[in-house]
Scaffold this active site. Structure first.
Site, mmCIF file in Angstrom:
data_model
loop_
_atom_site.group_PDB
_atom_site.id
_atom_site.type_symbol
_atom_site.label_atom_id
_atom_site.label_comp_id
_atom_site.label_asym_id
_atom_site.label_seq_id
_atom_site.Cartn_x
_atom_site.Cartn_y
_atom_site.Cartn_z
ATOM 1 N N LYS A 11 0.679 -1.076 0.245
ATOM 2 C CA LYS A 11 -0.321 0.212 0.114
ATOM 3 C C LYS A 11 0.610 0.857 0.098
ATOM 4 C CE LYS A 11 -3.795 -2.106 2.178
ATOM 5 N NZ LYS A 11 -4.638 -2.322 3.011
ATOM 6 N N TYR A 51 -12.055 -2.380 -3.593
ATOM 7 C CA TYR A 51 -12.630 -2.926 -1.965
ATOM 8 C C TYR A 51 -14.674 -2.936 -1.878
ATOM 9 C CZ TYR A 51 -7.786 -2.597 0.533
ATOM 10 O OH TYR A 51 -6.873 -3.045 0.666
ATOM 11 N N ASN A 114 -1.663 -0.188 7.457
ATOM 12 C CA ASN A 114 -0.776 -1.279 7.815
ATOM 13 C C ASN A 114 -0.091 -2.688 6.582
ATOM 14 O OD1 ASN A 114 -3.717 -2.122 5.847
ATOM 15 N ND2 ASN A 114 -4.309 -3.597 7.370
ATOM 16 N N HIS A 117 -1.794 -5.384 1.583
ATOM 17 C CA HIS A 117 -2.458 -6.378 0.802
ATOM 18 C C HIS A 117 -2.410 -7.709 0.605
ATOM 19 C CE1 HIS A 117 -6.988 -7.738 -0.371
ATOM 20 N NE2 HIS A 117 -5.960 -8.007 -1.398
ATOM 21 N N GLU A 128 -8.243 -10.881 -8.320
ATOM 22 C CA GLU A 128 -7.622 -9.684 -7.557
ATOM 23 C C GLU A 128 -6.787 -9.588 -8.847
ATOM 24 O OE1 GLU A 128 -6.825 -10.241 -3.769
ATOM 25 O OE2 GLU A 128 -9.224 -9.406 -3.222
HETATM 26 P P1 DAT Z 1 -7.208 -6.880 5.396
HETATM 27 O O1 DAT Z 1 -7.236 -6.370 4.595
HETATM 28 O O2 DAT Z 1 -6.930 -7.735 6.556
HETATM 29 O O3 DAT Z 1 -8.037 -8.398 4.534
HETATM 30 P P2 DAT Z 1 -10.182 -6.494 4.956
HETATM 31 O O4 DAT Z 1 -10.244 -6.780 4.027
HETATM 32 O O5 DAT Z 1 -11.171 -7.084 6.332
HETATM 33 O O6 DAT Z 1 -9.003 -6.933 5.956
HETATM 34 O O7 DAT Z 1 -10.405 -5.027 5.342
HETATM 35 C C1 DAT Z 1 -9.369 -4.543 4.047
HETATM 36 C C2 DAT Z 1 -8.587 -3.056 4.714
HETATM 37 O O8 DAT Z 1 -9.698 -1.871 4.771
HETATM 38 C C3 DAT Z 1 -7.610 -3.486 5.695
HETATM 39 O O9 DAT Z 1 -6.867 -3.053 5.247
HETATM 40 C C4 DAT Z 1 -7.839 -2.135 6.059
HETATM 41 C C5 DAT Z 1 -9.229 -1.437 7.025
HETATM 42 N N1 DAT Z 1 -10.219 -1.807 7.820
HETATM 43 C C6 DAT Z 1 -10.851 -2.547 7.936
HETATM 44 N N2 DAT Z 1 -10.851 -2.664 9.510
HETATM 45 C C7 DAT Z 1 -11.368 -1.846 9.466
HETATM 46 C C8 DAT Z 1 -12.077 -0.863 10.347
HETATM 47 N N3 DAT Z 1 -12.683 -1.753 11.192
HETATM 48 N N4 DAT Z 1 -11.043 0.394 10.105
HETATM 49 C C9 DAT Z 1 -10.052 1.005 9.633
HETATM 50 N N5 DAT Z 1 -10.104 0.495 8.768
HETATM 51 C C10 DAT Z 1 -10.004 -0.844 8.821
HETATM 52 MG MG MG Z 2 -9.183 -8.168 2.623
#
Ligand code: DAT
Ligand code: MG
Length: 150
Positions: A11, A51, A114, A117, A128
């Site tokens: 990212k 997303y 974070n 991805h 993807e």
């Molecule tokens: P991951 O990236 O671990 O697959 P995800 O698909 O649930 O997690 O979410 C995509 C991204 O969205 C994640 O890397 C960071 C952001 N995100 C997820 N949950 C969040 C939250 N509760 N508050 C803020 N950002 C969040």
């Molecule tokens: Mg995810």
């Protein structure tokens, strides 16, 4: 077991913080193969598509703004169980909950910064990879293959 492919993206914060080599090194040294890679600035509509499953979440707008805030490194990695193992290398979504030794556990603090991805299933990886690499990916195998895989 058959080889799998996963989509991994560094990212904008990971790119800005000079973590590209660190991330690639971890996947490479594990024994996975890099099959495609590009550094790109994506459009808002493209980030929204990537997303799409999260479009109803309250953080969706901020997440999309973050992904378009600078270049990202999009990659395809191949290997045995690379989807689930890639998720382990990436670490838990919230970096403060991510184990030390994982990328998020070692290099991040906030959930909205974070660093990386990783696809969460073989099916989502396929989608993807098709979204990010419509041009297709490289076909090659390391000469080290017999030293990594039985
Ligand atoms: P991951 O990236 O671990 O697959 P995800 O698909 O649930 O997690 O979410 C995509 C991204 O969205 C994640 O890397 C960071 C952001 N995100 C997820 N949950 C969040 C939250 N509760 N508050 C803020 N950002 C969040
Ligand atoms: Mg995810």
């Amino acid at each position: 077991m058959a080889m799998e492919q996963t989509f991994i993206m560094i990212k904008p914060d990971g790119v800005q913080r000079g973590l590209i080599g660190e991330v690639i090194g971890r996947f490479e040294k594990k024994g996975f193969y890099l099959k495609a890679m590009k550094l790109v600035n994506v459009e808002k509509s493209f980030a929204e598509k990537h997303y799409a499953d999260l479009s109803s979440k309250p953080f969706f707008g901020g997440l999309v703004e973050y992904i378009v805030s600078g270049p990202v490194v999009a990659m395809v990695w191949e290997g045995k169980q690379v989807v689930s193992t890639g998720r382990k290398i990436v670490g838990a979504t919230n970096p403060l909950a991510a184990e030390p030794g994982t990328i998020r556990g070692d290099f991040a603090v906030d959930i909205g910064r974070n660093v990386i991805h990783g696809s969460d299933s073989v099916e989502n990886a396929r989608k993807e990879i098709a979204l990010w690499f419509p041009e297709g990916i490289a076909e090659w195998r390391s000469n080290q293959h017999p030293w990594i895989y039985e």
